[in-house]
Design a protein around this motif. Structure first.
Motif, PDB file in Angstrom:
ATOM      1  N   GLU A 153      24.569 -12.752   1.871  1.00 12.24           N
ATOM      2  CA  GLU A 153      24.926 -13.363   0.597  1.00 12.24           C
ATOM      3  C   GLU A 153      26.123 -14.266   0.831  1.00 12.24           C
ATOM      4  O   GLU A 153      27.081 -13.881   1.499  1.00 12.24           O
ATOM      5  CB  GLU A 153      25.288 -12.295  -0.433  1.00 12.24           C
ATOM      6  N   ALA A 154      26.052 -15.475   0.280  1.00 14.78           N
ATOM      7  CA  ALA A 154      27.148 -16.429   0.446  1.00 14.78           C
ATOM      8  C   ALA A 154      27.431 -17.113  -0.875  1.00 14.78           C
ATOM      9  O   ALA A 154      26.530 -17.347  -1.678  1.00 14.78           O
ATOM     10  CB  ALA A 154      26.775 -17.477   1.491  1.00 14.78           C
ATOM     11  N   GLY A 155      28.689 -17.437  -1.082  1.00  9.72           N
ATOM     12  CA  GLY A 155      29.057 -18.275  -2.201  1.00  9.72           C
ATOM     13  C   GLY A 155      28.804 -19.723  -1.811  1.00  9.72           C
ATOM     14  O   GLY A 155      28.542 -20.037  -0.650  1.00  9.72           O
ATOM     15  N   ILE A 156      28.906 -20.622  -2.776  1.00 10.18           N
ATOM     16  CA  ILE A 156      28.656 -22.025  -2.489  1.00 10.18           C
ATOM     17  C   ILE A 156      29.648 -22.870  -3.277  1.00 10.18           C
ATOM     18  O   ILE A 156      29.958 -22.564  -4.428  1.00 10.18           O
ATOM     19  CB  ILE A 156      27.191 -22.404  -2.806  1.00 10.18           C
ATOM     20  N   SER A 157      30.159 -23.897  -2.643  1.00 15.97           N
ATOM     21  CA  SER A 157      31.142 -24.775  -3.261  1.00 15.97           C
ATOM     22  C   SER A 157      30.403 -25.908  -3.979  1.00 15.97           C
ATOM     23  O   SER A 157      29.721 -26.713  -3.340  1.00 15.97           O
ATOM     24  CB  SER A 157      32.072 -25.340  -2.182  1.00 15.97           C
ATOM     25  N   LEU A 158      30.531 -25.957  -5.300  1.00 17.37           N
ATOM     26  CA  LEU A 158      29.810 -26.938  -6.119  1.00 17.37           C
ATOM     27  C   LEU A 158      30.768 -27.686  -7.034  1.00 17.37           C
ATOM     28  O   LEU A 158      31.883 -27.234  -7.281  1.00 17.37           O
ATOM     29  CB  LEU A 158      28.762 -26.228  -6.988  1.00 17.37           C
ATOM     30  N   LEU A 160      31.562 -18.138   3.411  1.00 19.90           N
ATOM     31  CA  LEU A 160      31.312 -16.940   4.204  1.00 19.90           C
ATOM     32  C   LEU A 160      32.583 -16.568   4.953  1.00 19.90           C
ATOM     33  O   LEU A 160      33.457 -17.413   5.175  1.00 19.90           O
ATOM     34  CB  LEU A 160      30.197 -17.198   5.229  1.00 19.90           C
ATOM     35  N   HIS A 161      32.671 -15.309   5.380  1.00 21.27           N
ATOM     36  CA  HIS A 161      33.780 -14.895   6.231  1.00 21.27           C
ATOM     37  C   HIS A 161      33.617 -15.518   7.611  1.00 21.27           C
ATOM     38  O   HIS A 161      32.500 -15.783   8.055  1.00 21.27           O
ATOM     39  CB  HIS A 161      33.823 -13.370   6.357  1.00 21.27           C
ATOM     40  N   LYS A 162      34.735 -15.732   8.307  1.00 19.31           N
ATOM     41  CA  LYS A 162      34.687 -16.343   9.640  1.00 19.31           C
ATOM     42  C   LYS A 162      33.824 -15.527  10.597  1.00 19.31           C
ATOM     43  O   LYS A 162      33.088 -16.079  11.408  1.00 19.31           O
ATOM     44  CB  LYS A 162      36.089 -16.500  10.210  1.00 19.31           C
ATOM     45  N   HIS A 163      33.887 -14.211  10.460  1.00 17.22           N
ATOM     46  CA  HIS A 163      33.091 -13.351  11.335  1.00 17.22           C
ATOM     47  C   HIS A 163      31.600 -13.578  11.087  1.00 17.22           C
ATOM     48  O   HIS A 163      30.807 -13.661  12.031  1.00 17.22           O
ATOM     49  CB  HIS A 163      33.465 -11.886  11.100  1.00 17.22           C
ATOM     50  N   GLU A 164      31.209 -13.670   9.825  1.00 12.83           N
ATOM     51  CA  GLU A 164      29.798 -13.910   9.497  1.00 12.83           C
ATOM     52  C   GLU A 164      29.340 -15.267  10.032  1.00 12.83           C
ATOM     53  O   GLU A 164      28.232 -15.391  10.558  1.00 12.83           O
ATOM     54  CB  GLU A 164      29.587 -13.852   7.986  1.00 12.83           C
ATOM     55  N   ILE A 165      30.201 -16.275   9.906  1.00 14.70           N
ATOM     56  CA  ILE A 165      29.850 -17.608  10.401  1.00 14.70           C
ATOM     57  C   ILE A 165      29.664 -17.577  11.913  1.00 14.70           C
ATOM     58  O   ILE A 165      28.685 -18.120  12.440  1.00 14.70           O
ATOM     59  CB  ILE A 165      30.917 -18.644   9.999  1.00 14.70           C
ATOM     60  N   VAL A 181      27.879 -18.906  -8.572  1.00 16.09           N
ATOM     61  CA  VAL A 181      26.592 -19.186  -7.936  1.00 16.09           C
ATOM     62  C   VAL A 181      26.608 -18.605  -6.535  1.00 16.09           C
ATOM     63  O   VAL A 181      27.524 -18.852  -5.753  1.00 16.09           O
ATOM     64  CB  VAL A 181      26.317 -20.702  -7.879  1.00 16.09           C
ATOM     65  N   LYS A 182      25.610 -17.809  -6.231  1.00 16.67           N
ATOM     66  CA  LYS A 182      25.460 -17.200  -4.910  1.00 16.67           C
ATOM     67  C   LYS A 182      24.142 -17.651  -4.297  1.00 16.67           C
ATOM     68  O   LYS A 182      23.184 -17.951  -5.005  1.00 16.67           O
ATOM     69  CB  LYS A 182      25.460 -15.673  -4.999  1.00 16.67           C
ATOM     70  N   VAL A 183      24.105 -17.667  -2.960  1.00 12.42           N
ATOM     71  CA  VAL A 183      22.904 -18.030  -2.221  1.00 12.42           C
ATOM     72  C   VAL A 183      22.576 -16.885  -1.278  1.00 12.42           C
ATOM     73  O   VAL A 183      23.447 -16.404  -0.553  1.00 12.42           O
ATOM     74  CB  VAL A 183      23.115 -19.326  -1.397  1.00 12.42           C
ATOM     75  N   GLN A 184      21.319 -16.451  -1.318  1.00 19.80           N
ATOM     76  CA  GLN A 184      20.873 -15.444  -0.357  1.00 19.80           C
ATOM     77  C   GLN A 184      20.300 -16.194   0.832  1.00 19.80           C
ATOM     78  O   GLN A 184      19.376 -16.999   0.687  1.00 19.80           O
ATOM     79  CB  GLN A 184      19.825 -14.526  -0.960  1.00 19.80           C
ATOM     80  N   LEU A 185      20.873 -15.957   2.008  1.00 17.77           N
ATOM     81  CA  LEU A 185      20.449 -16.619   3.233  1.00 17.77           C
ATOM     82  C   LEU A 185      19.644 -15.654   4.079  1.00 17.77           C
ATOM     83  O   LEU A 185      19.944 -14.469   4.128  1.00 17.77           O
ATOM     84  CB  LEU A 185      21.668 -17.085   4.029  1.00 17.77           C
ATOM     85  N   GLY A 186      18.639 -16.172   4.736  1.00 15.33           N
ATOM     86  CA  GLY A 186      17.826 -15.353   5.614  1.00 15.33           C
ATOM     87  C   GLY A 186      17.884 -15.875   7.035  1.00 15.33           C
ATOM     88  O   GLY A 186      17.709 -17.065   7.274  1.00 15.33           O
ATOM     89  N   LEU A 187      18.148 -14.986   7.986  1.00 15.36           N
ATOM     90  CA  LEU A 187      18.114 -15.330   9.399  1.00 15.36           C
ATOM     91  C   LEU A 187      16.697 -15.053   9.867  1.00 15.36           C
ATOM     92  O   LEU A 187      16.248 -13.907   9.830  1.00 15.36           O
ATOM     93  CB  LEU A 187      19.128 -14.480  10.174  1.00 15.36           C
TER      94      LEU A 187
END
Length: 158
Positions: free
Chosen positions: A31-36, A92-97, A123-129
């Motif tokens: 889960e990530a936030g987004i700058s809009l 995202l946190h630096k570790h997640e990035i 607003v949140k974005v669900q990201l999938g690897l």
């Protein structure tokens, strides 16, 4: 005439990327936030977003959402419109990035947006690897779904 409500989405869900699970085998989700900007948020409240070619790219220690189209808000003046195809920074946190960047560079995986939603007004974005599926696995998924549907019909008729 009243608007028809979409019963499949929760009230906070903005949009779902239906192509993500069809084209990719999703291994992990984040889960990530987004700058809009303001007009983008207004447009998202109206559900005007398209994930068609969206993916995540990494630059200078930051993650950016690229290729996601957020339509311009109609009621904003012409001088205050946003670029619909601009790269948007993901929060995202630096570790997640660093983990995501390492996995995409080494293992041939990609990060795709799967869903956009509101969480406590943000607003949140669900990201999938995920790893891209080949044609054979897509056909196998269709076959499995057809078999499951047929067995459900057979069980329902008894």
């Amino acid at each position: 005439m009243a608007k028809k409500k979409n019963k499949t989405l929760s009230p906070d869900t903005i949009a779902v990327n239906k192509q993500a699970r069809r084209l990719y085998e999703i291994l992990e989700t984040f889960e990530a936030g987004i700058s809009l900007v303001g007009s983008e948020v207004k447009s998202l409240r109206g559900g005007q977003v398209s994930f068609k070619d969206g993916y995540v790219s990494f630059r200078q220690g930051s993650a950016f959402l690229v290729g996601v189209h957020i339509a311009p808000y109609e009621k904003t003046g012409t001088y205050d419109q946003h670029d619909p195809e601009r790269a948007r920074r993901l929060l995202l946190h630096k570790h997640e990035i660093s983990v995501l960047q390492a996995k995409t560079e080494q293992k041939g995986l990609t990060v795709v947006p799967m869903k956009m939603y509101f969480s406590r007004g943000k607003v949140k974005v669900q990201l999938g690897l995920g790893r891209g599926k080949n044609v054979h696995s897509k056909k196998q998924d269709l076959k499995d779904r057809d078999i499951a549907r047929d067995t459900q019909r057979q069980l329902a008729s008894y």
